[in-house]
Design a protein around this motif. Structure first.
Motif, PDB file in Angstrom:
ATOM      1  N   GLY A  16       0.767  -1.236   0.000  1.00 20.37           N
ATOM      2  CA  GLY A  16       0.000   0.000   0.000  1.00 20.37           C
ATOM      3  C   GLY A  16       0.799   1.286   0.000  1.00 20.37           C
ATOM      4  N   HIS A  17       2.120   1.201  -0.154  1.00 24.73           N
ATOM      5  CA  HIS A  17       2.940   2.413  -0.231  1.00 24.73           C
ATOM      6  C   HIS A  17       2.910   2.976  -1.647  1.00 24.73           C
ATOM      7  N   GLU A  18       2.908   4.302  -1.733  1.00 22.90           N
ATOM      8  CA  GLU A  18       2.962   4.943  -3.045  1.00 22.90           C
ATOM      9  C   GLU A  18       4.341   4.745  -3.665  1.00 22.90           C
ATOM     10  N   THR A  19       4.367   4.498  -4.957  1.00 24.90           N
ATOM     11  CA  THR A  19       5.610   4.380  -5.705  1.00 24.90           C
ATOM     12  C   THR A  19       5.321   4.767  -7.153  1.00 24.90           C
ATOM     13  N   ILE A  20       6.283   4.584  -8.024  1.00 27.11           N
ATOM     14  CA  ILE A  20       6.146   5.011  -9.418  1.00 27.11           C
ATOM     15  C   ILE A  20       6.279   3.824 -10.351  1.00 27.11           C
ATOM     16  N   GLU A  21       5.459   3.858 -11.398  1.00 30.02           N
ATOM     17  CA  GLU A  21       5.591   2.903 -12.500  1.00 30.02           C
ATOM     18  C   GLU A  21       5.981   3.701 -13.732  1.00 30.02           C
ATOM     19  N   ALA A  22       7.014   3.236 -14.423  1.00 30.90           N
ATOM     20  CA  ALA A  22       7.473   3.886 -15.651  1.00 30.90           C
ATOM     21  C   ALA A  22       7.142   2.991 -16.838  1.00 30.90           C
ATOM     22  N   THR A  23       6.632   3.607 -17.890  1.00 27.73           N
ATOM     23  CA  THR A  23       6.409   2.916 -19.157  1.00 27.73           C
ATOM     24  C   THR A  23       7.267   3.611 -20.199  1.00 27.73           C
ATOM     25  N   VAL A  24       8.141   2.830 -20.842  1.00 24.95           N
ATOM     26  CA  VAL A  24       9.064   3.360 -21.848  1.00 24.95           C
ATOM     27  C   VAL A  24       8.639   2.816 -23.207  1.00 24.95           C
ATOM     28  N   PHE A  25       8.406   3.728 -24.127  1.00 28.76           N
ATOM     29  CA  PHE A  25       7.996   3.370 -25.484  1.00 28.76           C
ATOM     30  C   PHE A  25       9.199   3.533 -26.388  1.00 28.76           C
ATOM     31  N   SER A  26       9.648   2.433 -26.994  1.00 31.08           N
ATOM     32  CA  SER A  26      10.792   2.487 -27.905  1.00 31.08           C
ATOM     33  C   SER A  26      10.345   2.113 -29.308  1.00 31.08           C
ATOM     34  N   ASP A  27      11.300   2.160 -30.218  1.00 33.58           N
ATOM     35  CA  ASP A  27      11.003   1.765 -31.595  1.00 33.58           C
ATOM     36  C   ASP A  27      10.852   0.256 -31.725  1.00 33.58           C
TER      37      ASP A  27
END
Length: 82
Positions: A16-27
């Motif tokens: 339940g702790h806040e954190t970050i999700e990253a989405t990387v869009f590449s070729d």
């Protein structure tokens, strides 16, 4: 790899702790990862930043992470902002 876009969102980890999700869009593909939002006690640990502040801070430097990269050139950018 040609990085075309990066999106950061706030999520909650398994406890339940806040954190970050990253989405990387590449070729080539779309990559997604998240980091644990726990507290480190190591003397080498970076200070904690709230997910909201991290997303805001990243928006100011995001364009530096877009483009064609080698591992060495990406490491240079990361070291510049650490």
């Amino acid at each position: 790899m040609l990085i075309q876009d990066i999106k950061l969102i706030k999520i909650f980890d398994s406890v339940g702790h806040e954190t970050i999700e990253a989405t990387v869009f590449s070729d080539q593909k779309v990559y997604r990862a998240s980091a644990a939002g726990g507290t480190s006690v190591s003397k080498f640990a970076q200070g904690a930043v709230s997910p909201d502040a991290a997303i805001k801070n990243f928006s100011g430097i995001k364009n530096e992470f877009l483009g064609d990269f080698t591992q060495a050139s990406l490491d240079e950018i990361l070291n510049k902002h650490m």
